[in-house]
Write an enzyme that holds these catalytic residues in place. Structure first.
Site, PDB file in Angstrom:
ATOM      1  N   ALA A   1       0.807  -1.235   0.000  1.00 54.83           N
ATOM      2  CA  ALA A   1       0.000   0.000   0.000  1.00 54.83           C
ATOM      3  C   ALA A   1       0.834   1.277   0.000  1.00 54.83           C
ATOM      4  O   ALA A   1       0.255   2.374   0.045  1.00 54.83           O
ATOM      5  CB  ALA A   1      -1.012   0.036   1.149  1.00 54.83           C
ATOM      6  N   ALA A   2       2.163   1.183  -0.083  1.00 53.19           N
ATOM      7  CA  ALA A   2       2.967   2.422  -0.141  1.00 53.19           C
ATOM      8  C   ALA A   2       2.625   3.200  -1.415  1.00 53.19           C
ATOM      9  O   ALA A   2       2.490   4.430  -1.384  1.00 53.19           O
ATOM     10  CB  ALA A   2       4.454   2.094  -0.081  1.00 53.19           C
ATOM     11  N   GLY A   3       2.454   2.478  -2.520  1.00 49.52           N
ATOM     12  CA  GLY A   3       2.073   3.145  -3.778  1.00 49.52           C
ATOM     13  C   GLY A   3       0.680   3.744  -3.685  1.00 49.52           C
ATOM     14  O   GLY A   3       0.415   4.820  -4.242  1.00 49.52           O
ATOM     15  N   ASP A   4      -0.212   3.073  -2.979  1.00 48.71           N
ATOM     16  CA  ASP A   4      -1.573   3.609  -2.808  1.00 48.71           C
ATOM     17  C   ASP A   4      -1.539   4.872  -1.947  1.00 48.71           C
ATOM     18  O   ASP A   4      -2.254   5.844  -2.221  1.00 48.71           O
ATOM     19  CB  ASP A   4      -2.481   2.560  -2.153  1.00 48.71           C
ATOM     20  CG  ASP A   4      -2.577   1.300  -2.990  1.00 48.71           C
ATOM     21  OD1 ASP A   4      -2.496   1.412  -4.230  1.00 48.71           O
ATOM     22  OD2 ASP A   4      -2.713   0.212  -2.408  1.00 48.71           O
TER      23      ASP A   4
HETATM   24  O1  RIB Z   1      -1.615  -2.085  -3.328  1.00 50.13           O
HETATM   25  C1  RIB Z   1      -1.813  -2.976  -2.259  1.00 50.13           C
HETATM   26  C2  RIB Z   1      -3.066  -3.755  -2.492  1.00 50.13           C
HETATM   27  O2  RIB Z   1      -2.911  -4.580  -3.617  1.00 50.13           O
HETATM   28  C3  RIB Z   1      -3.421  -4.688  -1.360  1.00 50.13           C
HETATM   29  O3  RIB Z   1      -4.185  -4.091  -0.349  1.00 50.13           O
HETATM   30  C4  RIB Z   1      -4.139  -5.825  -2.077  1.00 50.13           C
HETATM   31  O4  RIB Z   1      -5.501  -5.873  -1.811  1.00 50.13           O
HETATM   32  C5  RIB Z   1      -3.860  -5.614  -3.561  1.00 50.13           C
HETATM   33  O5  RIB Z   1      -4.948  -5.146  -4.193  1.00 50.13           O
END
Ligand code: RIB
Length: 317
Positions: free
Chosen positions: A261-264
């Protein structure tokens, strides 16, 4: 950027103000296991106890922007299983409006199986479930939110036809995080203002090996017909590339616990700054801070920080 954390008074629902950030994308239940090494084909690896954590690239980006103080709505679908209820509750808990998150009947929710290695690196298998049912109907239901939001965030864990329609319906700045990577049509790219691939996605999209130098990454980014590309480079920060200029934004030095989730978080932080009219350089500067802070905790939504937590985790003065 705002350091105002969302509260239970965060406005929601049809009578609330329009969103500043509209996220059109996925929600997954993440099953996370720490492993001593990532298994190769045919190998079984014994890991630690599993954790159930709310994730999915769309939901993570929505929560990231909400924790940074933005008014956010998530458009997508969860299943009618217990995981769907769990995901909805977790996303709402973080202050995201879920009135456009539909529950799909007779359908499992999205699920991600995530192995996290000793260096915080991960490998992920996704079962899309209800995310695969996201369609143009969802774009129609969300037309008002897409039109009104200052920033729309898109990823590729829901069908690309729906993503394309969402990009075209958006009235504000459109950011596409092309993850997981797949071929992009020129129709989609024409509606995208900022494309945000990581090095692996950039290589796949440009049909090249993973770049080993900044110059190679810049050349690859310029092969893509995108107006502006922000290439995320993990510990090395990010590159902003357009036709005539390049800007490198270094990242703070951290020892990652889990890069999930760092990219998110980076994308959520871009939306945070761009939604209030900030520059792309400022947005990327904030993005690397928020992304780096996210790597210091385990899990997806469990690791996303508020602005105060970014400062605290990175020990900023
Ligand atoms: O970017 C991380 C996400 O990628 C995770 O939370 C997982 O669900 C996948 O979709």
């Amino acid at each position: 950027m705002s350091d105002m954390a969302p509260t239970s008074e965060t406005p929601r629902g049809p009578t609330a103000l329009p969103p500043e950030v509209c996220v059109f994308g996925s929600a997954n239940l993440d099953i996370v296991v720490r492993v001593p090494n990532h298994p190769v084909a045919g190998e079984t690896v014994l890991g630690g106890d599993h954790l159930r954590i709310s994730g999915g690239k769309g939901a993570n980006q929505a929560v990231a922007a909400a924790l940074l103080g933005r008014r956010v709505t998530l458009v997508g679908r969860v299943g009618d299983d217990p995981a769907g209820a769990e995901l909805r509750a977790a996303i709402e808990h973080h202050g995201v409006d879920t009135s456009l998150l539909q529950t799909e009947i007779h359908c499992p929710s999205g699920l991600a199986l995530i192995a996290v290695g000793p260096d915080g690196d991960n490998s992920i298998v996704v079962s899309p479930g209800a995310n695969d049912r996201v369609s143009v109907d969802d774009v129609d239901r969300a037309a008002h939110a897409l039109q009104q939001a200052a920033v729309t965030l898109l990823q590729l864990e829901v069908p690309i036809e729906a993503v394309t329609e969402a990009a075209e319906a958006a009235g504000g700045i459109v950011i596409l995080n092309p993850a997981p990577a797949q071929a992009l049509t020129s129709r989609l790219l024409e509606s995208v203002d900022v494309l945000v691939p990581n090095e692996t996605e950039l290589a796949l999209l440009s049909g090249s090996p993973v770049a080993t130098t900044f110059d190679e990454a810049v050349d690859q980014a310029r092969l893509l017909p995108a107006a502006r590309t922000v290439v995320t480079l993990g510990a090395q920060g990010a590159l902003i590339v357009d036709e005539t200029s390049v800007h490198h934004q270094p990242a703070p030095s951290v020892t990652p616990v889990d890069t999930t989730a760092a990219g998110d978080a980076f994308c959520g932080a871009l939306a945070d700054v761009l939604a209030e009219g900030g520059s792309l350089n400022d947005a990327v500067g904030w993005g690397v801070m928020v992304g780096s802070a996210t790597t210091l905790r385990l899990g997806a939504q469990t690791s996303l920080p508020t602005a105060a937590e970014v400062a605290d985790r990175l020990r900023l003065p």
